[in-house]
Design a protein around this motif. Structure first.
Motif, PDB file in Angstrom:
ATOM      1  N   VAL A  19     111.173  21.177  59.584  1.00 56.57           N
ATOM      2  CA  VAL A  19     112.481  21.500  59.257  1.00 56.57           C
ATOM      3  C   VAL A  19     113.737  21.409  59.103  1.00 56.57           C
ATOM      4  CG1 VAL A  19     112.832  21.327  56.273  1.00 56.57           C
ATOM      5  CG2 VAL A  19     110.281  20.260  57.013  1.00 56.57           C
ATOM      6  N   ARG A  20     112.620  23.251  59.928  1.00 59.58           N
ATOM      7  CA  ARG A  20     114.050  23.322  60.081  1.00 59.58           C
ATOM      8  C   ARG A  20     115.343  22.716  60.753  1.00 59.58           C
ATOM      9  NH1 ARG A  20     111.532  28.238  59.149  1.00 59.58           N
ATOM     10  NH2 ARG A  20     110.032  28.396  61.077  1.00 59.58           N
ATOM     11  N   ARG A  21     114.207  22.479  62.391  1.00 60.75           N
ATOM     12  CA  ARG A  21     114.538  21.858  63.310  1.00 60.75           C
ATOM     13  C   ARG A  21     115.186  19.920  63.012  1.00 60.75           C
ATOM     14  NH1 ARG A  21     109.868  22.107  68.105  1.00 60.75           N
ATOM     15  NH2 ARG A  21     109.595  24.859  68.429  1.00 60.75           N
ATOM     16  N   LEU A  22     114.508  20.273  62.049  1.00 51.26           N
ATOM     17  CA  LEU A  22     115.857  18.470  61.795  1.00 51.26           C
ATOM     18  C   LEU A  22     116.773  18.720  61.434  1.00 51.26           C
ATOM     19  CD1 LEU A  22     112.290  16.324  60.262  1.00 51.26           C
ATOM     20  CD2 LEU A  22     114.289  15.542  62.140  1.00 51.26           C
ATOM     21  N   TRP A  23     117.083  19.602  60.507  1.00 47.31           N
ATOM     22  CA  TRP A  23     118.004  20.244  59.781  1.00 47.31           C
ATOM     23  C   TRP A  23     119.008  20.597  60.872  1.00 47.31           C
ATOM     24  CZ3 TRP A  23     120.278  18.344  55.664  1.00 47.31           C
ATOM     25  CH2 TRP A  23     119.850  18.503  54.678  1.00 47.31           C
ATOM     26  N   LYS A  24     118.917  21.395  61.797  1.00 50.22           N
ATOM     27  CA  LYS A  24     119.429  22.057  63.481  1.00 50.22           C
ATOM     28  C   LYS A  24     119.916  20.605  63.597  1.00 50.22           C
ATOM     29  CE  LYS A  24     118.300  25.107  64.843  1.00 50.22           C
ATOM     30  NZ  LYS A  24     117.713  26.567  66.254  1.00 50.22           N
ATOM     31  N   ALA A  25     119.084  19.282  64.040  1.00 51.17           N
ATOM     32  CA  ALA A  25     119.065  18.607  64.878  1.00 51.17           C
ATOM     33  C   ALA A  25     120.433  17.225  64.501  1.00 51.17           C
ATOM     34  CB  ALA A  25     118.168  17.476  64.845  1.00 51.17           C
ATOM     35  N   LEU A  26     119.949  17.195  62.660  1.00 49.97           N
ATOM     36  CA  LEU A  26     121.718  16.848  61.615  1.00 49.97           C
ATOM     37  C   LEU A  26     123.167  17.153  61.688  1.00 49.97           C
ATOM     38  CD1 LEU A  26     121.594  14.566  60.966  1.00 49.97           C
ATOM     39  CD2 LEU A  26     120.764  16.331  58.080  1.00 49.97           C
ATOM     40  N   GLY A  27     122.495  18.923  61.674  1.00 51.28           N
ATOM     41  CA  GLY A  27     123.701  19.334  62.230  1.00 51.28           C
ATOM     42  C   GLY A  27     124.165  19.510  63.280  1.00 51.28           C
ATOM     43  N   ILE A  28     123.890  19.706  64.450  1.00 56.61           N
ATOM     44  CA  ILE A  28     124.140  19.410  65.820  1.00 56.61           C
ATOM     45  C   ILE A  28     124.193  17.519  66.176  1.00 56.61           C
ATOM     46  CG2 ILE A  28     123.701  19.189  67.481  1.00 56.61           C
ATOM     47  CD1 ILE A  28     121.642  21.206  67.659  1.00 56.61           C
ATOM     48  N   GLY A  29     124.143  16.877  65.409  1.00 59.03           N
ATOM     49  CA  GLY A  29     124.398  15.136  65.111  1.00 59.03           C
ATOM     50  C   GLY A  29     125.918  15.060  64.294  1.00 59.03           C
ATOM     51  N   ILE A  30     125.892  15.784  62.846  1.00 60.02           N
ATOM     52  CA  ILE A  30     127.143  15.822  62.638  1.00 60.02           C
ATOM     53  C   ILE A  30     128.370  16.276  63.206  1.00 60.02           C
ATOM     54  CG2 ILE A  30     128.400  16.141  61.233  1.00 60.02           C
ATOM     55  CD1 ILE A  30     125.167  16.094  58.649  1.00 60.02           C
ATOM     56  N   GLY A  31     127.773  17.714  64.237  1.00 59.37           N
ATOM     57  CA  GLY A  31     128.785  18.048  64.589  1.00 59.37           C
ATOM     58  C   GLY A  31     129.347  17.672  65.842  1.00 59.37           C
TER      59      GLY A  31
END
Length: 856
Positions: A19-31
């Motif tokens: 979950v943390r990795r997905l949120w991080k990936a989403l954040g990186i993707g949005i960034g």
């Protein structure tokens, strides 16, 4: 007893980690997306104007009177087509192969992108397919710059991502701005099919010799198949690979139900046929000389502020997709070219026979003439690519130094030759100054260089260049040269470059112009024997006109005096004295007949013109007492009497020798003058462009007809009768269905041969001669206008009359003024107390030698 609520199961440590990795990936993707859009905001995206006019390079069509495209002027050979005119086979093939969901997406196909992501990136499948839509491909072709030179792998990948996003945004913009049909049309207009074929129309013409609307299914599939990689799937170089790719497209069409399994099985067996492949060039095809004349005229028209774009900028014939509508009749043009080639093949054979084992650069020339002819030969060598490349290699470095130190001097090869002559033989400059062949200012500049420190280097470089040039130009090499063997009109041979220059200068040339007299419309234009090898156009060049000028002298006398063509003139040597009339002669002039003999008998004007008897023309000149009646009449026929030559003299001389053809005029001018005779004395200015439209259909230019009454109707009628009599029964003319007349012309030493032919519906001017005036026939038999030029007129007219599809009526007849007419044209009815009787040949037995025209 109440049951206790069980607590929900707690996520495991592994689940929390994902979950943390997905949120991080989403954040990186949005960034990353934010970063990309920030970067995009600083990059150039297509503006509204860019999207409004996405393709800005179109070829300009030159269109004949019958609606056929004669040729194009282009920097890119691209012809726009609209969706409604596209072959459905092309549309079906494109969508089935490149974008099967084209009508359901808005520029970006996320389904296709997901497929690419899964198959290509995750599953590592090389055949995962492409994810770009037709709209994205169009955006890429129109606005994308994929130059990754100098970038490392990371920057290259990052820039590719940025470019992809830009293409997606542009694709969406295109979808909002244009309909699906317009996008398909733009795509087909934009693509490059190599071999100078830009867009689908040019591709269909280049590869299959037809309009794109007429493509067969397998032909459309081949062209669509090339879109993936035109160089790889080039049917001219890789026919097997191109055929495999075509069959892939056909299979996609089968899957999309555009063709049946049976059709696919049949079509895939058809081999690619490139027998009609022809790359578009400016040097081959119908009316090549005319095409270049159109370019010059259109550029002149477009320079006029009155014919600019709505925003005030100038149109560009190579880029703006103009439609140039002309008066040329493609059938007449074809027949003019055929007749010219047929006859000039024989002319060249006769010329080669006369000059066998002889050298026209030396034969019959004194030392001064030989030097002049050799200079002409050198000038032709200097125009060659071989010479220019060799010169650049040996001289460019030192000439740059000369230019840096002597900014006011630009050296020509002739300057360098003269400097070396002066260096080896003092007094060259002085001698040339005395001959007015070089001025003192030029001598001063050349002497400054010779006294400088650079002279030694320049002299050495020039001598080395001359030595190498002489060696290269005298060494035989394999080459192609012009030859009368259609359709290529060339042959392979071993020849030195110098001999090839001489060979091509010894090819006899021709100029043929056909004008519709009632409108002034030019129907055929042949400027030379082959545009690829001889680009100089002889329609506008000035050559001595010889006896073809005599009808203008007769016309002026008839118009001024109402003289009958039955009027008797004695064939004797006439003299125009230095004080006579308004000629302004410094000494008396007593010309001879062409053979130097006089019959001493009287003859009618009919006989005088038919036999080109000089004495009759001189007699009429004496009676006119001035050249102005002739010059003024010719001015009304479109030949400017005020125009001067480079030496300051008038192109229409004020000397009485004008009556024998001592004027240098062009085929264009002479044909316009003779067209006046065929149009009842009314001059219609020859024209070949009716109007010009831009690619939107806006009329840029429309021609206005210009006309002038040059001759009274009855005087013109008499002139037409004289011309009919002059050529009546001549070989090739007597058998024509058309009412025809004309006049031959031959200049001194058989340098120029002319024939001016008239019919009520078409006037044809024909000139034959050499590029240089010493390239000529040695005998009058072969060098006379009746043998050199008249057969072209006869051959062209016979072809036209035999074709019922040509817009020409051989039943037309010349205008006849109503009776009573003041001028008698039937010599049997002509009555004049100055003679006793006229014989059956229209010749007078006796005449009063004291007759004066004023008494007539």
């Amino acid at each position: 007893m109440a049951q206790r609520k069980s607590n929900p199961p707690q996520p495991s440590a592994t689940q929390l980690l994902w979950v943390r990795r997905l949120w991080k990936a989403l954040g990186i993707g949005i960034g990353f997306m934010v970063l990309v859009f920030i970067i995009l905001s600083f990059t150039k995206l297509p503006s509204f104007d860019d999207l409004e006019n996405p393709i800005d390079v179109y070829a300009s069509d030159v269109i004949a009177a019958d609606g056929k495209v004669i040729g194009r002027h282009f920097s890119q050979n691209r012809v726009p087509v609209v969706y409604d005119s596209l072959s459905p086979h092309l549309v079906n093939a494109l969508i089935a192969t490149e974008d099967e969901r084209f009508y359901s997406h808005s520029g970006v196909d996320f389904h296709a992108l997901a497929r690419v992501g899964v198959r290509t990136i995750l599953l590592r499948q090389k055949s995962g397919g492409g994810g770009s839509t037709i709209t994205q491909q169009l955006a890429k072709r129109l606005f994308s710059d994929r130059d990754f030179s100098g970038m490392n792998r990371v920057f290259r990948y990052f820039n590719l991502v940025i470019i992809k996003f830009k293409e997606w945004i542009t694709a969406v913009k295109l979808e909002r701005r244009y309909t699906k049909e317009e996008i398909i049309a733009m795509y087909f207009n934009e693509v490059d099919f190599i071999h100078d074929a830009y867009g689908i129309q040019s591709a269909a013409e280049t590869y299959f010799g037809k309009n794109q609307q007429d493509l067969k299914i397998e032909q459309a599939a081949m062209l669509v198949g090339m879109l993936k990689n035109p160089a790889l799937y080039n049917p001219m170089r890789r026919p097997e690979i191109a055929q495999d790719r075509r069959n892939t497209v056909l299979n996609q069409m089968r899957k999309a139900d555009h063709i049946t399994r049976e059709e696919f099985d049949s079509l895939k067996m058809i081999e690619i046929d490139m027998s009609r492949f022809k790359r578009a060039t400016h040097s081959e095809g119908l009316a090549r000389y005319f095409m270049m004349e159109v370019k010059r005229e259109v550029e002149k028209i477009l320079n006029d502020p009155e014919h600019r774009k709505p925003d005030g900028s100038k149109y560009n014939i190579y880029k703006d997709g103009l439609k140039i509508y002309t008066t040329i009749d493609t059938r007449m043009q074809k027949y003019a070219e055929e007749a010219m080639v047929e006859h000039m093949t024989e002319v060249q054979k006769r010329y080669n026979q006369e000059w066998r084992n002889r050298d026209p650069w030396k034969d019959g020339a004194d030392d001064a003439q030989k030097k002049l002819r050799q200079e002409s030969l050198k000038a032709q060598m200097r125009n060659s690519d071989r010479y220019r490349d060799l010169r650049a290699y040996h001289l460019d470095d030192v000439l740059v130094k000369i230019s840096d130190n002597f900014s006011d001097i630009k050296l020509s090869d002739r300057d360098l030759e003269l400097m070396h002559e002066e260096n080896s033989s003092k007094g060259t400059f002085v001698s040339l100054q005395k001959q007015n062949r070089i001025n003192s200012d030029r001598v001063s500049k050349l002497q400054r260089i010779m006294k400088s420190d650079l002279w030694e280097e320049l002299s050495a470089a020039w001598l080395t260049f001359e030595k190498q040039m002489k060696k290269d130009f005298e060494t035989k090499v394999k080459m192609k040269v012009f030859a009368y063997n259609p359709p290529s009109f060339e042959k392979d041979t071993m020849m030195s470059p110098l001999d090839s220059v001489r060979y091509h200068r010894m090819i006899m040339q021709a100029g043929v112009l056909a004008v519709e007299p009632s409108t002034g419309y030019i129907k055929a234009w042949v400027g030379g024997v082959n545009y690829r090898y001889f680009q100089y156009d002889h329609i506008r060049s000035s050559r001595q006109v010889g006896s073809t000028f005599k009808p203008f002298v007769y016309a002026a006398a008839i118009a001024n005096y109402g003289i009958s063509p039955c009027f008797p003139v004695q064939d004797i040597q006439y003299t125009i004295t230095k004080d006579e009339g308004n000629f302004g002669l410094l000494e008396s002039w007593s010309p001879k007949n062409s053979e130097g003999k006089f019959s001493n008998r009287s003859m009618t004007l009919y006989e005088g013109l038919r036999n080109s008897v000089n004495s009759v023309s001189v007699f009429l000149m004496k009676q006119l007492g001035d050249t102005e009646p002739i010059r003024g009449m010719l001015h009304s026929m479109g030949i400017d009497s005020t125009e001067k030559r480079q030496d300051g003299g008038y192109r229409l001389p004020k000397s009485p020798s004008i009556c024998l053809g001592a004027a240098d005029l062009s085929v264009y001018e002479m044909t316009g003058g003779y067209a006046t005779f065929a149009n009842n004395g009314v001059f219609k200015k020859p024209q070949f462009i009716t109007h010009i439209e831009d690619h939107t259909g806006r009329v840029v230019y429309r021609a206005v007809s210009e006309e002038t009454v040059a001759l009274p109707s009855e005087a013109n009628y008499v002139m037409v009768d004289l011309l009919k009599n002059a050529s009546g029964g001549a070989p090739g003319i007597g058998s024509l269905k058309s009412e025809a007349g004309g006049k031959t012309g031959t200049t001194n030493d058989h340098v120029d041969g002319w024939f001016m032919g008239i019919t009520p519906g078409l006037v044809v001017g024909t000139w034959v001669g050499g590029e240089d005036r010493w390239i000529r026939f040695r005998s009058f038999t072969n060098g006379q206008g009746s043998r050199m030029a008249r057969p072209i007129f006869a051959g062209m007219m016979k072809r036209i009359e035999a074709d019922s599809q040509v817009d020409y009526d051989p039943k037309l007849r010349f205008f006849i003024p109503p009776e009573p007419r003041a001028i008698v044209t039937k010599c049997s009815e002509y009555s004049n107390p100055l003679y006793d009787k006229v014989n059956s040949s229209g010749e007078y037995d006796e005449i009063d030698e004291d007759f004066k025209m004023e008494e007539f």
